[in-house]
Design an enzyme around this catalytic site. Structure first.
Site, PDB file in Angstrom:
ATOM      1  N   GLU A  54      49.894  42.142 -69.614  1.00  0.00           N
ATOM      2  CA  GLU A  54      49.503  43.241 -70.147  1.00  0.00           C
ATOM      3  C   GLU A  54      48.442  43.288 -70.957  1.00  0.00           C
ATOM      4  OE1 GLU A  54      52.794  44.285 -73.370  1.00  0.00           O
ATOM      5  OE2 GLU A  54      54.516  44.482 -71.847  1.00  0.00           O
ATOM      6  N   CYS A  55      47.918  42.521 -69.903  1.00  0.00           N
ATOM      7  CA  CYS A  55      46.214  42.277 -70.837  1.00  0.00           C
ATOM      8  C   CYS A  55      45.265  43.432 -69.760  1.00  0.00           C
ATOM      9  CB  CYS A  55      45.525  40.417 -70.722  1.00  0.00           C
ATOM     10  SG  CYS A  55      43.289  40.710 -71.033  1.00  0.00           S
TER      11      CYS A  55
END
Length: 176
Positions: A54-55
């Site tokens: 989720e970066c």
């Protein structure tokens, strides 16, 4: 005679203490629960990277796969360690992470989720500490920091998280 024995013992002890570990001294669990003995990678260049789903850097999975498709096999391996330490951007369990990675068609080695900041696994303590690796001290700054390991299992260098896996530094190293 005693002085001679003392100096021989001192010399031998000092020589042993100066020997650093290599990647081949470690093993770690894969995302499937198997054990990867890094000694199985002898003779290969290895890129070790901490990853997160989720970066904003997560698209690097695609670039890592491109790099692996171009150079992977007998001479090169990528080993990815999912980690939730940086921005809490890898909150899922191993099965969730593995499922997520299917969208990038990952064929390189994916390891069990780890923590780096508070209690790094032995291989990461080695990567980050010159007293263990004999080469460099390197704090892991964020997701997708890349460590380059040579064919003898020694740390060569690292690449900051924001640099692409396809950057000149990595490509030039692979072509050496």
């Amino acid at each position: 005679m005693r002085k001679y024995i003392f100096f021989v013992l001192l010399f031998c002890t000092t020589s042993v203490a100066a020997q650093y570990k290599t990647l081949y001294d470690f093993s770690a669990p894969t995302i499937d629960g198997d054990t990867l003995h890094f000694s199985s990678l002898k003779g290969k260049k290895v890129l070790i990277v901490n990853t997160a789903s989720e970066c904003m850097l997560t698209p690097q999975y695609e670039k890592l796969q491109e790099l692996y498709e171009e150079y992977g096999g007998d001479d090169f391996e990528i080993v990815a360690f999912p980690c939730n330490d940086f921005g809490k951007q890898e909150p899922g369990d191993n099965e969730t992470i593995k499922t997520f990675c299917t969208q990038y068609h990952i064929s390189f080695t994916l390891m069990e989720k780890i923590a780096i900041k508070d209690n790094p696994p032995p291989v990461y303590r080695w990567l980050m500490n010159s007293e263990e690796n004999g080469t460099l001290d390197a704090k892991v700054w964020w997701n997708f920091q890349k460590f380059m390991i040579d064919e003898e299992g020694k740390v060569v260098d690292f690449v900051r998280p924001t640099k692409s896996p396809l950057c000149d530094k990595i490509i030039n190293w692979l072509n050496e």
